[in-house]
Scaffold this active site. Structure first.
Site, PDB file in Angstrom:
ATOM      1  CE  LYS A   4      -4.250   2.161   0.858  1.00  0.00           C
ATOM      2  NZ  LYS A   4      -5.214   2.262  -0.115  1.00  0.00           N
ATOM      3  CG  LEU A  14     -19.821  -9.013   3.087  1.00  0.00           C
ATOM      4  CD1 LEU A  14     -18.228  -9.221   2.871  1.00  0.00           C
ATOM      5  CD2 LEU A  14     -20.384  -9.846   3.455  1.00  0.00           C
ATOM      6  CB  ALA A  72      -4.670   5.825  -2.312  1.00  0.00           C
TER       7      ALA A  72
END
Length: 231
Positions: free
Chosen positions: A42, A212, A123
């Site tokens: 990341k 979810l 991102a």
């Protein structure tokens, strides 16, 4: 397999908060179950907590937890900012420019560890600014990474998905597949939108993740047979 260069996938989304990390961690877990050595990256994050160990991003921590290669937090997420805004704005506020060379160096350090697969999570969306006239999308372009697109299933997703796909292709990269992630539990005509995207996007549907509430483990909703072929 680890003697060769690793396969790297770049995970992007139609927007921010559409489930890139849900898909990234699910992909890592699926690849781990296939006996592959996985690493996570990341490169840039914002909206981090200030801890005793330093700035920590929840998405990067989740990815670190699910990669099988032993990595430090800083190896997974070398550039982090506290403000929950676009990274280039956070960088400007603290006087810390985002160096593209630092992003590539961090990736090359992961390659040197010889994993089988590196899951790289972007991102925001595809065309995320880093600095003036510089975008994060230049990073997967530099390494010719196949891209997996996470489509947040909500009103407007058709336009967002198709424009993102066009930008990826215009940048010379392969859209390896896409994942439908339900982020609006009340979305009207969900199945019709799924059918339209399946027809219009030039890549296989790798999974359909239902809404979810706790954004838990979604690995069971990915098509493992298709995942074998997307490289």
């Amino acid at each position: 397999m680890s003697e060769a260069s690793p396969i790297s996938f770049f995970i992007t989304g139609t927007d921010t908060d559409v489930g890139k990390t849900v898909v990234s961690t699910a992909l890592l877990k699926t690849l781990n179950s296939q006996g592959l050595k996985t690493a996570a990256y990341k490169p840039v994050s914002a909206g981090c907590l200030d801890t005793e160990q330093g700035l920590r991003n929840a998405d990067a921590l989740a990815m670190l937890e699910h990669c099988s290669v032993n990595l430090s937090y800083e190896e997974v997420n070398p550039i982090a900012f506290a403000d929950p805004v676009a990274p280039h704005l956070a960088a400007h506020r603290v006087g810390q420019p985002i160096e593209f060379a630092a992003i590539t160096r961090g990736y090359e350090r992961l390659v040197a560890k010889q994993p089988d697969v590196i899951v790289v999570e972007g991102a925001g969306g595809w065309r995320l600014p880093l600095e003036q006239d510089a975008y994060l999308s230049s990073f997967p372009m530099l390494f010719d990474m196949p891209v997996i697109l996470v489509v947040g299933m909500r009103l407007g997703c058709l336009n967002h998905a198709l424009l993102t796909c066009e930008a990826i292709q215009q940048d010379g990269l392969k859209l390896a597949g896409w994942v439908a992630n339900e982020i609006d539990p009340g979305m009207a005509y969900l199945e019709d939108n799924l059918a339209a995207l399946t027809h219009l996007l030039p890549a296989p549907l790798l999974g359909h993740i239902p809404f979810l509430a706790n954004t838990g483990d979604a690995s069971g909703f990915l098509n493992q047979r298709l995942l074998v072929d997307i490289e």
